[in-house]
Design a protein around this motif. Structure first.
Motif, PDB file in Angstrom:
ATOM      1  N   ILE A  56      -9.167  -5.776 -11.565  1.00 54.94           N
ATOM      2  CA  ILE A  56      -8.144  -5.362 -10.606  1.00 54.94           C
ATOM      3  C   ILE A  56      -8.823  -4.822  -9.357  1.00 54.94           C
ATOM      4  CG2 ILE A  56      -6.090  -3.945 -10.306  1.00 54.94           C
ATOM      5  CD1 ILE A  56      -6.288  -3.507 -13.436  1.00 54.94           C
ATOM      6  N   LYS A  57      -8.358  -5.302  -8.209  1.00 56.25           N
ATOM      7  CA  LYS A  57      -8.962  -4.836  -6.965  1.00 56.25           C
ATOM      8  C   LYS A  57      -8.266  -3.565  -6.493  1.00 56.25           C
ATOM      9  CE  LYS A  57     -11.953  -8.091  -6.524  1.00 56.25           C
ATOM     10  NZ  LYS A  57     -13.198  -7.690  -7.150  1.00 56.25           N
ATOM     11  N   VAL A  58      -9.019  -2.789  -5.743  1.00 58.79           N
ATOM     12  CA  VAL A  58      -8.443  -1.582  -5.172  1.00 58.79           C
ATOM     13  C   VAL A  58      -7.439  -1.997  -4.100  1.00 58.79           C
ATOM     14  CG1 VAL A  58      -8.989   0.534  -3.937  1.00 58.79           C
ATOM     15  CG2 VAL A  58     -10.591  -0.358  -5.585  1.00 58.79           C
ATOM     16  N   PRO A  59      -6.253  -1.399  -4.090  1.00 61.68           N
ATOM     17  CA  PRO A  59      -5.268  -1.807  -3.095  1.00 61.68           C
ATOM     18  C   PRO A  59      -5.748  -1.565  -1.661  1.00 61.68           C
ATOM     19  CG  PRO A  59      -4.511   0.084  -4.369  1.00 61.68           C
ATOM     20  CD  PRO A  59      -5.719  -0.442  -5.047  1.00 61.68           C
ATOM     21  N   ASP A  60      -5.210  -2.367  -0.732  1.00 65.24           N
ATOM     22  CA  ASP A  60      -5.647  -2.317   0.652  1.00 65.24           C
ATOM     23  C   ASP A  60      -5.181  -1.083   1.396  1.00 65.24           C
ATOM     24  OD1 ASP A  60      -7.234  -4.462   1.151  1.00 65.24           O
ATOM     25  OD2 ASP A  60      -5.552  -5.849   1.298  1.00 65.24           O
ATOM     26  N   GLN A  92     -14.974  -6.422   6.747  1.00 62.85           N
ATOM     27  CA  GLN A  92     -14.452  -5.218   7.350  1.00 62.85           C
ATOM     28  C   GLN A  92     -15.585  -4.191   7.357  1.00 62.85           C
ATOM     29  OE1 GLN A  92     -12.002  -4.643   3.225  1.00 62.85           O
ATOM     30  NE2 GLN A  92     -11.193  -3.771   5.063  1.00 62.85           N
TER      31      GLN A  92
END
Lengths: 208, 178
Positions: A52-56, A34
């Motif tokens: 933990i990934k950053v939310p989309d 992206q």
């Protein structure tokens, strides 16, 4: 009997296979990646072992650059417009449709509200040149001069599901962070994410 | 490019007959490969592949006062985040009891200090109080919070006010005034 001629090897390399690989990779990158959003400031985040990934989506980003300037942005263009409408009503400023459209295109910004209108009327080139002064905050988090609280409030009014992510620079001083923290706490926001880079946990470390 | 002309072209050889050279059916792919890799380079540079991770930070509600039992000073390690990426900590004593101030860098030294102190009091009672000073940076704070996750310290607090005793204690380490 004629002498056996050594057949000269052709030095032409067949590039077809390499071409295939190149375009395969290209296709992969186009499909997975992206685009990097144009940010108002460069922020180098510290790294942590958190996995933990950053939310989309549904995310509100508060940026904090190395000088302690505060930037603000939400991810969805539609909500960005709604947020601007809300804040315009609250502050008694009106924006034209063109300015609203311009605002919807900005992923984040760091302008005080009273300078926002003139900033939005500039061309893109001029916008890039201007050093954005950052959104005013203060240590109490609730004073009238604290504009970050208005933005946070109106953003949540536009979209109630917004999660808050704080993106701070390595070199930002603690008092600047404290001001942002105070602003959030004054609105009873006690849970948020700190955006960090990823680093490997020490050997033998396991998450609970 | 990748092809070196080895043939002699369509010229006359040894006075033989002039023959029209047969056109090669092989297409030179080199420019296409060049183009492919150029585009790949562009996409790699212009996009983000790895998403940043995030750590959750929960802070106590300021509007509600929750009565808690006072914590014994002997279980508390107070960490002051100082300047030049150094942390100072006191352990086991309150600031009034003239504790020994130790200075560590972030990372390995700091982790060892926490683990050692955790062993001394037991992990269920161990409490870390993090006090960033205005000399410290955001990175220092994230580093310490990260250490909490690494050492699995469950009870920690982020406090930004220093008591007068602590201020006198840190006088020579951190410039707190002005």
């Amino acid at each position: 009997m004629p002498a056996v001629k050594v057949k000269r090897a052709s030095s032409a390399v067949d590039m077809t296979a390499m071409c295939d690989v190149a375009f395969l990779l290209l296709t992969f990158f186009i499909l997975t990646a992206q685009f990097r959003a144009q940010d108002a400031a460069t922020i180098e985040t510290p790294s942590s072992i958190s996995g933990i990934k950053v939310p989309d989506k549904d995310i509100m980003t508060i940026g904090l650059d190395r000088d302690g300037k505060v930037y603000f942005g939400i991810d969805n263009q539609q909500y960005r417009m709604a947020m601007l409408d809300n804040i315009a009503t609250a502050k008694g400023i009106s924006f034209s449709d063109k300015e609203k459209k311009e605002f919807a295109l900005m992923s984040n910004f760091g302008m005080p509200i009273n300078q926002l209108k003139s900033f939005l009327s500039l061309s893109h080139e001029q916008m890039g040149k201007i050093k954005q002064p950052g959104i005013p905050t203060d240590s109490t988090g609730a004073a009238a001069s604290n504009e970050l609280k208005d933005w946070v409030f109106n953003a949540r009014k536009a979209n109630n599901n917004l999660r808050i992510a704080l993106k701070g620079d390595n070199l930002a001083k603690f008092p600047a962070f404290k001001n942002v923290l105070a602003t959030l706490q004054a609105q009873n926001i006690n849970k948020f994410n700190l955006i960090t880079g990823t680093e490997a946990p020490p050997a033998g470390w396991k998450a609970d | 490019m990748a092809e070196i002309n080895t043939g002699g072209g369509g010229g006359k050889h040894d006075g033989g007959k002039v023959r029209s050279k047969k056109a090669s059916t092989r297409v030179d792919m080199t420019p296409m490969v060049d183009l492919g890799f150029l585009l790949i380079t562009f996409f790699i540079l212009a996009t983000t592949l790895s998403k940043p991770s995030s750590m959750t930070l929960n802070v106590p509600d300021k509007t509600k006062e929750v009565e808690t039992e006072p914590i014994k000073a002997s279980n508390v390690m107070t960490v002051f985040l100082g300047k030049d990426n150094k942390a100072h900590y006191i352990f086991g004593k309150a600031a009034t009891e003239d504790p020994e101030v130790k200075t560590v860098g972030y990372g390995y030294e700091f982790r060892q200090a926490i683990l050692e102190n955790t062993r001394k009091v037991g992990s269920d009672k161990f409490v870390v109080v993090i006090k960033p000073t205005k000399e410290s940076s955001y990175r220092n704070m994230v580093d310490v919070l990260d250490e909490m996750a690494i050492t699995k310290t469950k009870r920690y607090a982020l406090v930004d006010l220093l008591t007068p005793d602590e201020k006198t204690l840190l006088k020579d380490k951190v410039k707190l005034d002005t």
